[in-house]
Design a protein around this motif. Structure first.
Motif, PDB file in Angstrom:
ATOM      1  N   TYR A   1       0.824  -1.215   0.000  1.00  0.00           N
ATOM      2  CA  TYR A   1       0.000   0.000   0.000  1.00  0.00           C
ATOM      3  C   TYR A   1       0.855   1.261   0.000  1.00  0.00           C
ATOM      4  CZ  TYR A   1      -4.074  -2.888   0.861  1.00  0.00           C
ATOM      5  OH  TYR A   1      -5.085  -3.826   0.734  1.00  0.00           O
TER       6      TYR A   1
ATOM      7  N   LYS B   1      -0.508   4.514  -0.928  1.00  0.00           N
ATOM      8  CA  LYS B   1      -1.500   5.149  -0.053  1.00  0.00           C
ATOM      9  C   LYS B   1      -0.837   5.938   1.066  1.00  0.00           C
ATOM     10  CE  LYS B   1      -5.066   3.426  -2.147  1.00  0.00           C
ATOM     11  NZ  LYS B   1      -5.998   4.318  -2.833  1.00  0.00           N
TER      12      LYS B   1
ATOM     13  N   SER C   1       2.821   5.025   8.166  1.00  0.00           N
ATOM     14  CA  SER C   1       2.249   3.727   7.762  1.00  0.00           C
ATOM     15  C   SER C   1       2.564   2.600   8.734  1.00  0.00           C
ATOM     16  CB  SER C   1       2.832   3.340   6.395  1.00  0.00           C
ATOM     17  OG  SER C   1       4.240   3.208   6.536  1.00  0.00           O
TER      18      SER C   1
ATOM     19  N   ASN D   1      -3.411   0.396  10.501  1.00  0.00           N
ATOM     20  CA  ASN D   1      -3.977   0.965   9.281  1.00  0.00           C
ATOM     21  C   ASN D   1      -5.269   0.233   8.975  1.00  0.00           C
ATOM     22  OD1 ASN D   1      -1.663   2.612   8.850  1.00  0.00           O
ATOM     23  ND2 ASN D   1      -0.581   0.721   8.278  1.00  0.00           N
ATOM     24  N   SER D   2      -6.287   0.986   8.635  1.00  0.00           N
ATOM     25  CA  SER D   2      -7.537   0.305   8.268  1.00  0.00           C
ATOM     26  C   SER D   2      -8.247   1.096   7.167  1.00  0.00           C
ATOM     27  CB  SER D   2      -8.446   0.190   9.490  1.00  0.00           C
ATOM     28  OG  SER D   2      -8.774   1.485   9.945  1.00  0.00           O
ATOM     29  N   LYS D   3      -9.091   0.396   6.475  1.00  0.00           N
ATOM     30  CA  LYS D   3      -9.815   1.027   5.357  1.00  0.00           C
ATOM     31  C   LYS D   3     -10.880   1.962   5.912  1.00  0.00           C
ATOM     32  CE  LYS D   3     -12.835  -0.082   1.428  1.00  0.00           C
ATOM     33  NZ  LYS D   3     -13.887   0.861   1.950  1.00  0.00           N
ATOM     34  N   VAL D   4     -10.989   3.113   5.257  1.00  0.00           N
ATOM     35  CA  VAL D   4     -12.064   4.035   5.612  1.00  0.00           C
ATOM     36  C   VAL D   4     -13.331   3.555   4.906  1.00  0.00           C
ATOM     37  CG1 VAL D   4     -12.849   6.418   5.463  1.00  0.00           C
ATOM     38  CG2 VAL D   4     -10.413   5.927   5.835  1.00  0.00           C
TER      39      VAL D   4
ATOM     40  N   LEU E   1     -11.078   3.337  -1.988  1.00  0.00           N
ATOM     41  CA  LEU E   1     -10.134   2.672  -1.091  1.00  0.00           C
ATOM     42  C   LEU E   1      -9.273   3.730  -0.420  1.00  0.00           C
ATOM     43  CD1 LEU E   1      -8.716   0.294   0.192  1.00  0.00           C
ATOM     44  CD2 LEU E   1      -7.252   0.115  -1.835  1.00  0.00           C
ATOM     45  N   ARG E   2      -9.691   4.144   0.744  1.00  0.00           N
ATOM     46  CA  ARG E   2      -8.912   5.126   1.494  1.00  0.00           C
ATOM     47  C   ARG E   2      -8.490   4.464   2.788  1.00  0.00           C
ATOM     48  NH1 ARG E   2      -9.617   9.954   4.491  1.00  0.00           N
ATOM     49  NH2 ARG E   2     -11.876   9.734   4.661  1.00  0.00           N
ATOM     50  N   ILE E   3      -7.214   4.593   3.095  1.00  0.00           N
ATOM     51  CA  ILE E   3      -6.685   3.938   4.301  1.00  0.00           C
ATOM     52  C   ILE E   3      -6.362   5.003   5.330  1.00  0.00           C
ATOM     53  CG2 ILE E   3      -4.772   2.551   5.206  1.00  0.00           C
ATOM     54  CD1 ILE E   3      -4.608   1.191   2.516  1.00  0.00           C
ATOM     55  N   GLU E   4      -6.673   4.706   6.560  1.00  0.00           N
ATOM     56  CA  GLU E   4      -6.400   5.686   7.606  1.00  0.00           C
ATOM     57  C   GLU E   4      -5.743   4.996   8.792  1.00  0.00           C
ATOM     58  OE1 GLU E   4      -8.910   9.221   7.903  1.00  0.00           O
ATOM     59  OE2 GLU E   4      -9.458   8.373   9.863  1.00  0.00           O
TER      60      GLU E   4
END
Ligand SMILES: NC(=O)C1=CN([C@@H]2O[C@H](COP(=O)(O)OP(=O)(O)OC[C@H]3O[C@@H](n4cnc5c(N)ncnc54)[C@H](OP(=O)(O)O)[C@@H]3O)[C@@H](O)[C@H]2O)C=CC1
Ligand SMILES: O=C1O[C@H](COP(=O)(O)O)[C@@H](O)[C@H](O)[C@H]1O
Length: 592
Positions: free
Chosen positions: A453, A456, A464, A483-486, A491-494
């Motif tokens: 990723y 991202k 990260s 890290n997890s998907k919003v 596909l946005r990772i936060e």
């Protein structure tokens, strides 16, 4: 076997039970539970050479085989603590009939005594953790009588546990058991007078006596020697609590141990480091060794650095008489933070017995490389004037010499030279008069191989990678940055947190470290106390660099009161590719 009672705040298990008398404590019949259960028979300590076994006469009470081999005399001989076969040193007889407890706080007029020790003793009394027959004596040079002393300590007692119960009445009862004896630390006759007063209070009961040295180290020996020689109980145990930093360097610490050893047996000496009594530090071994997921990651293979951070948002405030001779490294890093390193980095102990844990801590301390001068940053806070307030600098403290270069801040890089941690920087920093108050452990993990990723997160490793934060204080908590998907169609990772805030999760007042440790002294539990070889190893790590700092008259970098501390700490971190986690901000909301 009687189930162990559960105390307030959910205290269960051996510590609580023993305090209530359900578990044998060497024959103190009056320690038998006041509520049902044991038939009041106490326990006695059978001495059959080594090991010493505590056997409870009472079937209801738990018997506890305490495998306690006597440590060698505290003579400070390097490595003199291992449990090697040696002639059993007869211990003072412990009580075999109804007993009483006398606690003597030496230096009772001081900051620690008033801020921590008396409030902790009151909390133990309030919780019913002290036996019926107890008395507390303050001892110091200051001129006070009993009433003035009671007034002075009443100011710092709190009903924080649960003010709902009749705390005021309990406070009056507690204060009625508090007395003051003025005296010099070096005067035997003053300790004889104290002994006479204690004996009157103790009456015909078998008396156990605890002496707490809440005084600067330079007066430890005269006070401890006089207490041991002229004020010891002739019927029960005598235990001496010695505060850090246990000397000034290796040589003075060795002298201290030697001198103490002339008056006390090693197992009568309780070297206290109150950080070991803090919940989240005691939780370290539970986290590592009772969960499957952490131990496999706990090494250089997955961890890129460990940060141990101590900050206070206030200055020395009149404690210059002690602090200026020691400085922040001796005051906090060589003991509190180093103990955290030892607990954090140690191998799994054979058992949870005191000696097995302390054996593993010593191995870590002996694997650490002595600190190098080029891996130390020093700071000293200066005055800051804001619109609303003028914050005094360290040199403005009337108890501090005007030309002092004593550091109030230090950052240190350390390395554990063993297979598990080779090459992992352990970055420690401690400071007074900074922008925040807190203490925490930050474990920063390596990046994910392959960077699937990467697009991202970009190149910032801190954005990260995972980080485990153990917040020792305030607002005790542990959280893991992941890290997890919003949620959403894209596909946005936060960066988010798996979070365990202790106050939300456990709806009870956390005991103060001193409550736990004072109770352990009364119970003879040394698991959370410093052994002489640990002390020896700790000083050997810092003495060379401390002497170098003094030899060079190293000038500390000045930093404004309430700031983030000296800039030099950032350069030390950068030298090892580390960004201090408490100061960095994760852009996508992960917070520091
Ligand atoms: N304060 C804290 O938060 C903590 C302190 N400690 C340790 O506890 C010990 C005591 O600390 P603290 O209470 O802050 O220290 P203080 O400076 O408050 O000293 C305690 C008492 O010792 C006596 N004293 C002070 N200086 C001297 C001296 N030069 N010679 C003889 N007696 C002296 C004074 O009593 P009197 O004049 O009445 O005899 C004073 O009230 C230290 O070793 C410190 O490292 C450990 C953890 C926390
Ligand atoms: O040992 C010491 O600790 C205190 C900080 O203790 P805490 O439990 O309040 O974090 C520190 O202020 C003092 O200088 C030092 O001697």
């Amino acid at each position: 076997m009687q189930a162990l009672p559960t105390g307030p705040r959910g205290w269960t298990g051996i510590r609580w039970a023993r305090a209530r008398g359900a578990v044998g404590h060497c024959g103190n019949a009056d320690w038998a539970p006041r509520h049902g259960g044991a038939n009041g028979q106490g326990c006695h300590s059978k001495r059959e050479g080594r090991p010493r076994i505590r056997v409870c006469a009472d079937a209801d009470a738990r018997s506890e085989a305490v495998n306690v081999g006597p440590e060698k005399r505290a003579n400070g001989t390097p490595g003199s603590v291992a449990f090697e076969p040696d002639p059993y040193i007869p211990h003072p007889e412990e009580c075999s009939a109804e007993s009483t407890l006398s606690v003597v706080v030496i230096g009772a007029s001081g900051d620690l005594a008033r801020k921590k020790i008396f409030p902790a003793l009151f909390a133990l009394f309030y919780e019913g953790m002290l036996i019926e027959n107890f008395q507390i004596f303050g001892y110091a040079r200051s001129n006070m009588d009993d009433e003035a002393f009671r007034d002075s300590i009443a100011e710092t007692l709190t009903c924080r546990i649960d003010a709902g119960e009749d705390c005021g009445k309990k406070m009056d009862i507690f204060l009625s058991r508090c007395f003051y004896q003025q005296g010099q630390y070096s005067e035997a006759k003053d300790f004889q007078r104290l002994d006479a007063r204690l004996s009157v209070m103790e009456g015909a009961l078998c008396s156990n006596r605890m002496f707490y040295l809440s005084i600067p180290p330079k007066v430890f020996i005269s006070a401890a020697g006089n207490a041991a020689d002229y004020c010891s109980s002739r019927t029960g145990w005598n235990r001496c609590v010695v505060e850090k930093p246990f000397g000034h360097d290796s040589a003075s610490s060795h002298e201290l141990s030697e001198a103490l050893g002339k008056h006390l047996l090693e197992d009568q000496i309780y070297r206290i480091d109150h950080y070991l009594g803090k919940e989240l530090i005691e939780n370290l071994t539970v986290l590592r060794f009772s969960n499957l997921i952490f131990e496999p990651l706990w090494s250089r293979q997955y961890i890129r650095n460990v940060q141990i951070i101590f900050s206070e948002d206030y200055g020395t405030e009149g404690r210059g008489g002690y602090f200026d001779e020691y400085g922040i490294i001796r005051d906090v890093i060589q003991n509190h933070l180093l103990q955290i390193v030892a607990l954090f980095a140690m191998e799994p102990p054979v058992t949870l017995a005191a000696e097995d844990i302390r054996n593993e801590k010593v191995k870590v301390l002996r694997s650490l490389k002595p600190v190098k001068i080029e891996d130390v940053v020093l700071g000293q806070y200066t005055k800051r004037v804001s619109k609303a307030h003028t914050y005094p600098g360290y040199l403005d403290d009337p108890t501090v010499p005007k030309n002092s270069i004593t550091p109030t801040f230090a950052a240190v890089a350390m390395f554990v030279d063993n297979a598990r941690w080779d090459g992992v920087p352990f970055l420690l920093k401690a400071g007074k008069a900074l922008s925040t108050r807190g203490a925490e452990i930050r474990v920063q993990f390596r990046h994910v191989p392959g960077h699937l990723y990467r697009a991202k997160f970009g190149a910032d490793p801190d954005a990260s990678t995972n980080e485990l934060v153990i917040r020792i204080q305030p607002d005790e908590a542990m959280y893991l940055k992941i890290n997890s998907k919003v949620p959403g169609l894209g596909l946005r990772i936060e960066n988010s947190r798996l979070d365990l805030p202790f106050h939300a999760k456990f709806d009870r007042e956390l005991p103060d470290a001193y409550e736990r440790l004072l109770l352990d002294v009364i119970n003879g539990d040394k698991r959370l106390f410093i052994r002489s070889d640990e002390l020896e190893a700790a000083w050997s790590l810092f003495t060379p660099v401390l002497h170098k700092i003094e030899e060079l008259h190293a000038q500390p970098e000045l930093y404004p009161y309430g700031s983030r501390g000296p800039v030099g700490a950032h350069y030390l971190g950068a030298k090892y590719n580390v960004r201090w986690g408490d100061l960095s901000y994760t852009p996508n909301g992960g917070g520091s």
